[in-house]
Design a protein around this motif. Structure first.
Motif, short mmCIF file in Angstrom:
data_model
loop_
_atom_site.label_atom_id
_atom_site.label_comp_id
_atom_site.label_asym_id
_atom_site.label_seq_id
_atom_site.Cartn_x
_atom_site.Cartn_y
_atom_site.Cartn_z
N ARG A 35 0.83 -1.21 0.00
CA ARG A 35 0.00 0.00 0.00
C ARG A 35 0.87 1.26 0.00
O ARG A 35 0.96 1.94 -1.00
CB ARG A 35 -0.96 -0.05 1.21
CG ARG A 35 -2.13 0.89 1.08
CD ARG A 35 -1.84 2.33 1.46
NE ARG A 35 -1.45 2.48 2.86
CZ ARG A 35 -0.96 3.61 3.35
NH1 ARG A 35 -0.76 4.66 2.58
NH2 ARG A 35 -0.60 3.70 4.62
N THR A 50 3.53 11.31 9.58
CA THR A 50 3.22 11.31 8.15
C THR A 50 4.26 12.03 7.30
O THR A 50 4.55 11.62 6.18
CB THR A 50 1.82 11.96 7.95
OG1 THR A 50 0.90 11.22 8.76
CG2 THR A 50 1.37 11.95 6.51
N HIS A 69 3.89 4.65 12.55
CA HIS A 69 4.02 4.64 11.08
C HIS A 69 4.90 5.84 10.74
O HIS A 69 4.43 6.97 10.72
CB HIS A 69 2.61 4.76 10.48
CG HIS A 69 2.56 4.86 8.99
ND1 HIS A 69 2.05 3.85 8.20
CD2 HIS A 69 2.92 5.85 8.14
CE1 HIS A 69 2.09 4.21 6.93
NE2 HIS A 69 2.63 5.43 6.86
N HIS A 120 7.63 8.07 8.51
CA HIS A 120 8.21 8.35 7.19
C HIS A 120 9.63 8.88 7.36
O HIS A 120 10.02 9.35 8.43
CB HIS A 120 7.30 9.29 6.40
CG HIS A 120 6.19 8.54 5.73
ND1 HIS A 120 6.32 8.00 4.47
CD2 HIS A 120 4.95 8.19 6.16
CE1 HIS A 120 5.20 7.36 4.14
NE2 HIS A 120 4.34 7.47 5.17
O1 KIV Z 1 1.71 8.35 6.26
C1 KIV Z 1 0.56 8.22 6.71
O2 KIV Z 1 0.10 8.96 7.57
C2 KIV Z 1 -0.23 7.12 6.17
C3 KIV Z 1 -1.56 6.89 6.81
C4 KIV Z 1 -2.55 6.37 5.87
C5 KIV Z 1 -1.35 5.99 7.99
O3 KIV Z 1 0.19 6.43 5.29
#
Ligand code: KIV
Ligand code: ZN
Length: 524
Positions: free
Chosen positions: A18, A176, A207, A209
């Motif tokens: 995803r 994010t 989560h 990045h």
């Molecule tokens: O980076 C983000 O916040 C996402 C969300 C959909 C969890 O990918």
């Protein structure tokens, strides 16, 4: 059943299908997604986020098929806090044995006011409704307050509490935009654990990045603060700079279990093959220096490092490469490699050499390594075979070669050859080209009139500095033989091949003479 936060078990939530699929340039077919899904099951991740069903029919079908066909992990579908998204996710997962719906909404000021143009309470209401609706399709519901690390803490705590109240069993805290730093992120997790009254009813997930290169550090820091699910991807792929890399998180927890005291169920030896599969199917190469799965991750190039790992691997390695699917530590032979590394590699290739022979080969190896960045096994084998051939051949050994050629120049060559291991004879000659001139000079030194029947040249390894192997078939009267020579210089390879052939002719001639001499005896 998900572990509690006090458990030492970390849930690995893979979002390669995803979030990584959102990487610029990456796109997977249904078949690719199924192949990756099956491999993720072999890797034993706990959750596979298989797609975002509302985004396209292809994503819907991918979630549906992965949900039906991939056994083991829970299969998750992403949905905004919008009724039609939740319905689509629920439908895609209808027949999956272990469905999870992951619903998300932006919670920072930037998202609320400037992207969605909604108030905090409106968004909170949508989140609660979405979680409630999702619970109609699956027991396992995850809620993500997107951009949580830039959200107002009191609002974040409020929406998290409301989502748990509505039935979310996993609360995912996304960084994010890759903005947070490890200590700050760990504090945020601690604060949520301390201040959200019902937080114990959910697993805290993260989560992260990688916009500032801290996705893995932030994920690990959050685990120390009590998070127990990490969302990650193979090769760290994902939106923009990517997500936390699965292989790095898993191997950090495994290698530093002494520090973290945590574990995952991931089968580490499947890591490399999974990484390669993802890279191949997504068409995104893995950087050579990428931790764990990059080509250089276990390759030692400096002489001191090579000597160290050959004596004891732990001198310069903290992980066993075979643990993550590599065959072994790799010793990259370059101009910085010492005799120890060379001997080790030659032994692996089946050559047991005495010190004198090793010295000779080492000299030739260094000459080649000065011209080439990396010396490959094929190069080494060519050098060794060449040395053995010269040795077996015996009478003549090429010591020096100088050729002159070019447009408007008469090609000429000077060779110096050692004869019978003692005398050195030098001759110059000219010819139609540098090879012809070289062969003429060799003929004069060796006093042969061998005829070249066939001549061929082949590159042994790639690149313009590749080793060339010359094969030359010669005849002298009834005698015929073949010689071979290798060098990065094709004229030198030609000379070595010719000297090799002449040595073989000499050997045969010697045998013939001995047979001729014996003949009368046998007639008796
Ligand atoms: O980076 C983000 O916040 C996402 C969300 C959909 C969890 O990918
Ligand atoms: Zn993301």
């Amino acid at each position: 059943m998900a572990p509690s936060k006090s458990d030492d078990r970390v849930i690995i939530f893979d979002t390669t299908l995803r979030d990584a699929e959102q990487s610029p340039g990456a796109s997977l077919t249904l078949r690719d997604k199924l192949e990756i899904g099956h491999q993720l099951a072999r890797l034993r991740v706990d959750v596979i986020e298989a797609g975002f069903p509302i985004s396209s029919n292809e994503d819907f079908e991918a979630v549906q098929r992965v949900g039906l066909e991939v056994e083991g992990p829970a299969i998750c579908a992403l949905a905004r806090v919008v009724p039609r998204d939740i319905d689509r996710a629920g439908e895609a997962l209808r027949d999956a044995p272990r469905p999870r719906i992951h619903t998300f909404v932006g919670t920072s000021e930037a998202h609320l006011a400037r992207q969605m143009h909604k108030s905090g309470s409106e968004v909170l209401d949508m989140a609660v409704k979405a979680v409630t609706q999702a619970r109609g399709y699956a027991e396992d519901v995850e809620f993500s307050p997107m951009d949580a690390t830039r959200a107002e803490f009191s609002y974040l705590a409020e929406i998290v509490q409301a989502a748990i109240e509505a039935g979310a069993s996993t609360i995912n805290i996304p960084d994010t935009v890759g903005y947070t730093v490890p200590e700050q992120f760990a504090d945020l997790i601690r604060r949520l654990r301390g201040e959200v009254p019902n937080i114990d009813r959910a697993v805290i997930s993260v989560h992260c990045h990688d916009d500032l290169g801290m996705a893995v550090s932030n994920s690990l820091a959050s685990l120390q603060a009590g998070a127990r699910q990490v969302e990650c991807t193979l090769n760290g792929l994902g939106e923009r700079a990517g997500n936390a890399s699965l292989e790095e998180v898993v191997m950090a927890l495994k290698t530093r279990a002494d520090y973290f005291g945590l574990r995952t169920e991931v089968v580490a030896r499947e890591i490399l093959s999974t990484s390669r599969l993802v890279s191949r199917l997504m068409g995104i190469a893995v950087a050579p220096n990428k931790a764990i799965v990059g080509a250089n991750a276990f390759a030692h190039s400096s002489g001191i490092h090579q000597d160290g790992v050959l004596k004891s691997r732990d001198t310069f390695e903290i992980m066993d490469p075979t643990e993550v699917g590599w065959e072994a530590t790799s010793i990259v032979l370059t101009a910085r490699s010492g005799r120890h590394a060379l001997r080790h590699r030659l032994e692996e290739l089946g050559y047991e050499l005495d010190a004198e022979r090793l010295d000779e080969i080492y000299e030739r190896f260094l000459e080649l390594a000065d011209k080439k960045k990396e010396v490959f096994d094929e190069d080494l084998m060519a050098i060794v075979e060449d040395e053995f051939r010269e040795d077996e051949g015996g009478r003549f050994a090429l010591e020096y070669l100088h050729t002159v050629s070019g447009t408007g120049t008469v090609p000429s060559a000077t060779v110096r050859i050692r004869v019978d291991g003692e005398e050195r004879v030098q001759q110059s000659a000219w010819g139609d080209g540098p090879v012809d001139a070289t062969y003429e000079a060799i003929n004069q030194v060796t006093n042969t009139r061998a005829k070249v029947e066939e001549y061929s040249i082949q590159a042994i390894t790639g690149g313009s500095q590749a080793m060339g192997e010359v094969t030359v078939r010669v005849s002298d009267g009834d005698l015929k033989t073949t010689g071979r020579g290798t060098s990065t210089d094709i004229i030198e390879a030609s000379a070595r091949a010719y000297v090799d052939a002449i040595n073989r002719l000499e050997l045969r001639r010697g045998r013939q003479v001995r047979l001729d001499q014996k003949a009368p005896d046998r007639a008796h």
